[in-house]
Enzyme design. Structure first.
Site, PDB file in Angstrom:
ATOM      1  N   GLU A 113       0.840  -1.203   0.000  1.00 40.88           N
ATOM      2  CA  GLU A 113       0.000   0.000   0.000  1.00 40.88           C
ATOM      3  C   GLU A 113       0.871   1.247   0.000  1.00 40.88           C
ATOM      4  O   GLU A 113       1.992   1.237   0.533  1.00 40.88           O
ATOM      5  CB  GLU A 113      -0.882  -0.025   1.268  1.00 40.88           C
ATOM      6  CG  GLU A 113      -1.797   1.194   1.390  1.00 40.88           C
ATOM      7  CD  GLU A 113      -2.848   1.059   2.492  1.00 40.88           C
ATOM      8  OE1 GLU A 113      -2.768   0.094   3.283  1.00 40.88           O
ATOM      9  OE2 GLU A 113      -3.721   1.935   2.555  1.00 40.88           O
ATOM     10  N   GLU A 131     -12.743  -2.103   2.492  1.00 44.16           N
ATOM     11  CA  GLU A 131     -13.347  -1.915   3.827  1.00 44.16           C
ATOM     12  C   GLU A 131     -14.398  -0.797   3.847  1.00 44.16           C
ATOM     13  O   GLU A 131     -14.391   0.070   4.733  1.00 44.16           O
ATOM     14  CB  GLU A 131     -12.254  -1.639   4.875  1.00 44.16           C
ATOM     15  CG  GLU A 131     -11.322  -2.825   5.045  1.00 44.16           C
ATOM     16  CD  GLU A 131     -10.248  -2.639   6.122  1.00 44.16           C
ATOM     17  OE1 GLU A 131     -10.195  -1.589   6.790  1.00 44.16           O
ATOM     18  OE2 GLU A 131      -9.445  -3.565   6.289  1.00 44.16           O
ATOM     19  N   GLU A 147      -6.498  -9.249   3.378  1.00 44.69           N
ATOM     20  CA  GLU A 147      -5.617  -8.574   4.353  1.00 44.69           C
ATOM     21  C   GLU A 147      -5.677  -9.390   5.626  1.00 44.69           C
ATOM     22  O   GLU A 147      -6.775  -9.611   6.171  1.00 44.69           O
ATOM     23  CB  GLU A 147      -6.078  -7.142   4.650  1.00 44.69           C
ATOM     24  CG  GLU A 147      -5.789  -6.150   3.544  1.00 44.69           C
ATOM     25  CD  GLU A 147      -6.057  -4.701   3.964  1.00 44.69           C
ATOM     26  OE1 GLU A 147      -5.851  -4.337   5.132  1.00 44.69           O
ATOM     27  OE2 GLU A 147      -6.501  -3.939   3.077  1.00 44.69           O
TER      28      GLU A 147
HETATM   29  O1  AHR Z   1      -2.970  -2.603   6.311  1.00 43.46           O
HETATM   30  C1  AHR Z   1      -3.244  -1.385   6.942  1.00 43.46           C
HETATM   31  C2  AHR Z   1      -4.690  -0.949   6.799  1.00 43.46           C
HETATM   32  O2  AHR Z   1      -5.502  -1.837   7.522  1.00 43.46           O
HETATM   33  C3  AHR Z   1      -5.246  -0.973   5.411  1.00 43.46           C
HETATM   34  O3  AHR Z   1      -5.002   0.213   4.741  1.00 43.46           O
HETATM   35  C4  AHR Z   1      -6.734  -1.128   5.651  1.00 43.46           C
HETATM   36  O4  AHR Z   1      -7.383  -1.779   4.587  1.00 43.46           O
HETATM   37  C5  AHR Z   1      -6.796  -1.892   6.950  1.00 43.46           C
HETATM   38  O5  AHR Z   1      -7.721  -1.345   7.821  1.00 43.46           O
END
Ligand code: AHR
Length: 483
Positions: free
Chosen positions: A26, A173, A290
């Site tokens: 990210e 999310e 994730e």
């Molecule tokens: O991985 C860190 C953050 O955690 C990501 O940006 C989000 O999708 C999650 O809440």
């Protein structure tokens, strides 16, 4: 501690799907900038601007797919800011993380890096403050061979052939207030997803789509499937274990993968029931895109933490669960690969890898075969949080029939005792063991810049003795290649 593991090579759970070993990167902290991308003029050794030590380390764990650009970042990202001549790209304020986004690393750089790594792209479109049209244009830029505006732009920027990005997720999310453009409920998200899917699929009907799901709210998942199900190939689920904040002890941390495995099954059953109720014929599975542990030290803007053996055990347990669930959860992405809740940690000069990285190194040695049935008889302890006994040992196995190889993954949760484990194989005769494991001296052992090789993969080879017993170290993640 004495225990037994049974492997039945004729009881196939499902063909193995390597996409469960996916990664996630990210635009956040030093994941992309400083970790993956340093720029061609950097003093840090790089290949075309991609940091070389990180590149090699990522290559070595052979990620089958890498999700990008976020995460929360995706919900405010406008992809057109990240293409074209670098000196003309705007510097933008990233509202998700309160950071400055230079846009030096965009779609072309991501695809190039992913291809050098030998992986496949997986893009999350902005369904926060972006539009369906913007997402469809991104699909055109990546996948179209037409002579229309966005496909032409890609060609003009030097990429004649389409990128053929197969996997796309619609938003991140969107159930959470922390998300830019979040939805008030699953119905709103379903409706939004439908509109994005409709436009994206018109540009390239062959793409596969992931919709936002959650492990927090079954109603949300029902609404998503009911409204957008006919367009979706996968529903995403994210799970972080917020460790010490919830006062988690070692015993509780390593018990939790049991609950995560059950949760994933429940979410899948919810999808199946909803499909049947609303007569939706689509095959929809889960993308666990994730997952990780998250310590209180990992705070914005950097989200750094240095994990230890206990987290490696957690990681091995999740990978074992994912092997067992491969039929219903064929996609998973570890969050995240570099510098953010990281597997790999860099500073200005050096790089270290965590015990969690070593687990990926161990597991990604095999990317084929069938996941076969295993069962375990082992002493156990009682988890307060799960309110039930947790066996100290966990096992999963992959069988490669044409090579007659059994890869047996064994975790020992016991923090104090090794296990003398009798191995029972039904359907094959094995005599030799190549045994690799990660254990460290204590559950808190980690690698640091001062002591980067404190935790390593250990290796031994031996013949199976007449009692077919192998010794599994205390607090360890093991891969036994049996032949
Ligand atoms: O991985 C860190 C953050 O955690 C990501 O940006 C989000 O999708 C999650 O809440």
């Amino acid at each position: 501690m004495k225990a037994h593991i049974f492997v039945d090579i004729d009881s196939i759970i499902a063909p193995f799907d390597k996409r469960i070993y996916g990664q996630f990167i990210e635009h956040l902290g030093k994941c992309v900038y400083g970790g993956i991308w340093v720029g061609e003029t950097s003093k840090i050794p790089n290949i075309k601007g991609y940091r070389q030590d990180v590149l090699e380390a990522v290559k070595a764990i052979k990620p089958p797919l890498i999700r990008w650009p976020g995460g929360n970042f995706a919900s405010g990202y406008h992809w057109e800011d990240g293409i074209g001549p670098k000196n003309q790209r705007p510097k933008k304020y990233d509202m998700a993380w309160g950071a400055e986004e230079p846009n030096e690393f965009g779609t072309d750089e991501y695809i190039e890096w992913v291809r050098i790594v030998g992986s496949e792209p997986y893009i999350t479109v902005n369904a926060g403050n972006g539009t369906p049209e913007e997402a469809a244009h991104w699909v055109e830029y990546c996948n179209s061979t037409r002579d229309t505006r966005y496909a032409l732009l890609r060609k003009q920027y030097g990429h004649k052939e389409p990128y053929n990005v197969k996997l796309w997720s619609i938003g991140n999310e969107l159930y959470g207030w922390w998300q830019i453009g979040f939805c008030k409920d699953g119905e709103e998200c379903g409706r939004r997803t439908l509109e994005f899917a409709n436009e994206m699929k018109r540009v390239d009907p062959k793409i596969q789509l992931v919709g936002v799901g959650t492990d927090l709210d079954p109603e949300w998942n029902v609404d998503m499937i009911r409204i957008a199900g006919k367009y979706l190939d996968y529903l995403s689920v994210h799970t972080y274990i917020f460790t010490e904040k919830e006062g988690k002890t070692y015993d509780e941390l390593v018990a939790l993968p049991i609950r995560i495995e059950e949760n994933l099954k429940h979410i899948y059953y919810t999808i199946e029931q909803t499909k049947s109720k609303y007569n939706i014929k689509k095959d929809i599975k889960l993308a666990f895109d994730e997952w990780n542990v998250w310590y209180p030290e990992a705070q914005p803007p950097l989200l750094t933490q240095i994990t230890s053996i206990k987290d490696a055990i957690f990681t091995g347990l999740i990978l074992n669960s994912l092997q067992r669930l491969v039929k219903i959860v064929p996609i998973a992405c570890f969050a995240q690969t570099v510098n953010v809740l990281p597997l790999i940690i860099t500073d200005e000069e050096n790089m270290i890898v965590t015990p969690q990285y070593l687990v990926f190194k161990l597991y990604t040695e095999v990317m084929e075969g069938d996941v076969v049935a295993t069962s375990v008889i082992s002493p156990s302890y009682v988890s307060k949080e799960l309110q039930r006994p947790v066996p100290y040992l966990d096992a999963s196995a992959i069988y490669i029939s044409n090579e007659k190889r059994i890869y047996l993954y064994v975790i020992n949760r016991n923090p104090d005792e090794f296990g003398d484990v009798e191995i029972h194989i039904k359907g094959a005769d094995v005599s030799t063991v190549k045994h690799r494991y990660i254990s460290g001296k204590t559950v808190n052992d980690k690698n640091t810049f001062q002591n980067p090789e404190n935790v390593k993969i250990e290796e031994k080879q031996y013949k199976l003795n007449s009692s077919r017993t192998v010794r599994i170290p205390a607090h360890s993640v093991n891969l036994l290649l049996l032949q």
